[in-house]
Design a protein around this motif. Structure first.
Motif, PDB file in Angstrom:
ATOM      1  N   UNK A  70       0.797  -1.238   0.000  1.00  0.00           N
ATOM      2  CA  UNK A  70       0.000   0.000   0.000  1.00  0.00           C
ATOM      3  C   UNK A  70       0.822   1.276   0.000  1.00  0.00           C
ATOM      4  N   UNK A  71       2.120   1.194   0.310  1.00  0.00           N
ATOM      5  CA  UNK A  71       2.946   2.393   0.228  1.00  0.00           C
ATOM      6  C   UNK A  71       3.355   2.689  -1.217  1.00  0.00           C
ATOM      7  N   UNK A  72       3.269   1.674  -2.075  1.00  0.00           N
ATOM      8  CA  UNK A  72       3.633   1.862  -3.479  1.00  0.00           C
ATOM      9  C   UNK A  72       2.397   2.091  -4.348  1.00  0.00           C
ATOM     10  N   UNK A  73       1.359   1.307  -4.152  1.00  0.00           N
ATOM     11  CA  UNK A  73       0.086   1.497  -4.856  1.00  0.00           C
ATOM     12  C   UNK A  73      -0.966   1.721  -3.780  1.00  0.00           C
ATOM     13  N   UNK A  74      -1.285   2.972  -3.528  1.00  0.00           N
ATOM     14  CA  UNK A  74      -2.114   3.338  -2.377  1.00  0.00           C
ATOM     15  C   UNK A  74      -3.601   3.128  -2.653  1.00  0.00           C
ATOM     16  N   UNK A  75      -4.361   2.707  -1.626  1.00  0.00           N
ATOM     17  CA  UNK A  75      -5.823   2.725  -1.748  1.00  0.00           C
ATOM     18  C   UNK A  75      -6.282   4.126  -2.156  1.00  0.00           C
ATOM     19  N   UNK A  76      -7.353   4.202  -2.922  1.00  0.00           N
ATOM     20  CA  UNK A  76      -7.727   5.478  -3.537  1.00  0.00           C
ATOM     21  C   UNK A  76      -7.946   6.583  -2.517  1.00  0.00           C
ATOM     22  N   UNK A  77      -8.587   6.279  -1.394  1.00  0.00           N
ATOM     23  CA  UNK A  77      -8.848   7.338  -0.407  1.00  0.00           C
ATOM     24  C   UNK A  77      -7.550   7.787   0.244  1.00  0.00           C
ATOM     25  N   UNK A  78      -6.595   6.883   0.407  1.00  0.00           N
ATOM     26  CA  UNK A  78      -5.283   7.234   0.948  1.00  0.00           C
ATOM     27  C   UNK A  78      -4.588   8.215   0.005  1.00  0.00           C
ATOM     28  N   UNK A  79      -4.570   7.893  -1.287  1.00  0.00           N
ATOM     29  CA  UNK A  79      -3.943   8.778  -2.267  1.00  0.00           C
ATOM     30  C   UNK A  79      -4.643  10.136  -2.317  1.00  0.00           C
ATOM     31  N   UNK A  80      -5.974  10.126  -2.171  1.00  0.00           N
ATOM     32  CA  UNK A  80      -6.747  11.364  -2.291  1.00  0.00           C
ATOM     33  C   UNK A  80      -6.469  12.307  -1.127  1.00  0.00           C
ATOM     34  N   UNK A  81      -6.432  11.795   0.104  1.00  0.00           N
ATOM     35  CA  UNK A  81      -6.226  12.693   1.248  1.00  0.00           C
ATOM     36  C   UNK A  81      -4.794  13.231   1.285  1.00  0.00           C
ATOM     37  N   UNK A  82      -3.888  12.614   0.561  1.00  0.00           N
ATOM     38  CA  UNK A  82      -2.522  13.125   0.463  1.00  0.00           C
ATOM     39  C   UNK A  82      -2.399  14.208  -0.614  1.00  0.00           C
ATOM     40  N   UNK A  83      -3.496  14.455  -1.322  1.00  0.00           N
ATOM     41  CA  UNK A  83      -3.461  15.407  -2.430  1.00  0.00           C
ATOM     42  C   UNK A  83      -4.536  16.466  -2.195  1.00  0.00           C
ATOM     43  N   UNK A  84      -4.263  17.341  -1.240  1.00  0.00           N
ATOM     44  CA  UNK A  84      -5.228  18.374  -0.903  1.00  0.00           C
ATOM     45  C   UNK A  84      -4.783  19.721  -1.465  1.00  0.00           C
TER      46      UNK A  84
END
Length: 221
Positions: A70-84
């Protein structure tokens, strides 16, 4: 459409707590992002959680269960909250991204005009086609054996549960009929999942007052 959606037992064995709220929307009048949808995204960003939120940790554990990192291919909500703040895509995508951030759950959107057959969540055999864009060019890729994927009769529509959507079924400004998949793992409650679905339905009605909506909760058999 949503009445036929199912989850394979091989996925249920990985995470028996998994449920998906499927929402079908028919007759959408989508369009480019505007001040209204920018407001949805800004409001969601103002209350965004950190990547250490319990809902995100649950998805990271689910990824590890089928061998993904998951640190390489993140769950979608994880990737989204890192992109604010979240990226502006179009009215409909902005709506479900805002709800995804606000409720800390993955949400996928599919254009039903390009969907073939029934949506189902399965563990991949490895030969299923998945169309993606690499360096501006469309390429055909394949999931790993045992990877959890959403698929239809044509091939994979979303890899690694909710990491990356295919090009074929993504929602565009021309989308009229759509399927939304709101994905839940414990500790998120089913009541919270239902509330997220109601909020998304409300935004879809703002976009298109005459939209026809239907929903169904899908869980373990």
């Amino acid at each position: 459409m949503i009445g036929a959606i199912w989850i394979d037992e091989a996925v249920t064995r990985l995470r028996p707590d998994f449920h998906v709220l499927a929402i079908g929307a028919y007759g959408l009048l989508n369009g480019p992002s505007d001040e209204r949808s920018r407001g949805w995204l800004a409001e969601a960003a103002a209350g965004a959680v950190t990547p250490g939120h319990q809902n995100i940790l649950a998805w990271q554990d689910a990824y590890r269960a089928f061998g993904a990192k998951p640190q390489r291919t993140r769950p979608s909500v994880d990737a989204l909250v890192r992109r604010m703040p979240p990226p502006e895509i179009n009215l409909v995508v902005d709506a479900y991204n805002a709800i995804s951030v606000r409720h800390v759950l993955p949400i996928g959107g599919e254009d039903l005009a390009h969907y073939e057959g029934t949506a189902r969540l399965v563990r991949a055999g490895g030969e299923e086609p998945f169309d993606a864009v690499e360096k501006g060019e469309t390429v055909i890729d394949h999931p790993e054996i045992g990877e959890v994927v959403w698929r239809d009769d044509h091939g994979v529509t979303c890899r690694r549960w909710n990491w990356r959507q295919c090009v074929r079924t993504r929602i565009t400004e021309d989308t009229v009929d759509a399927l939304f998949l709101l994905e839940r793992l414990a500790p998120m409650s089913l009541e919270e999942l239902a509330a997220a679905g109601e909020e998304l339905s409300g935004l879809l009605r703002e976009i298109t007052p005459g939209v026809r909506l239907e929903s169904r909760l899908v869980g373990p058999a």
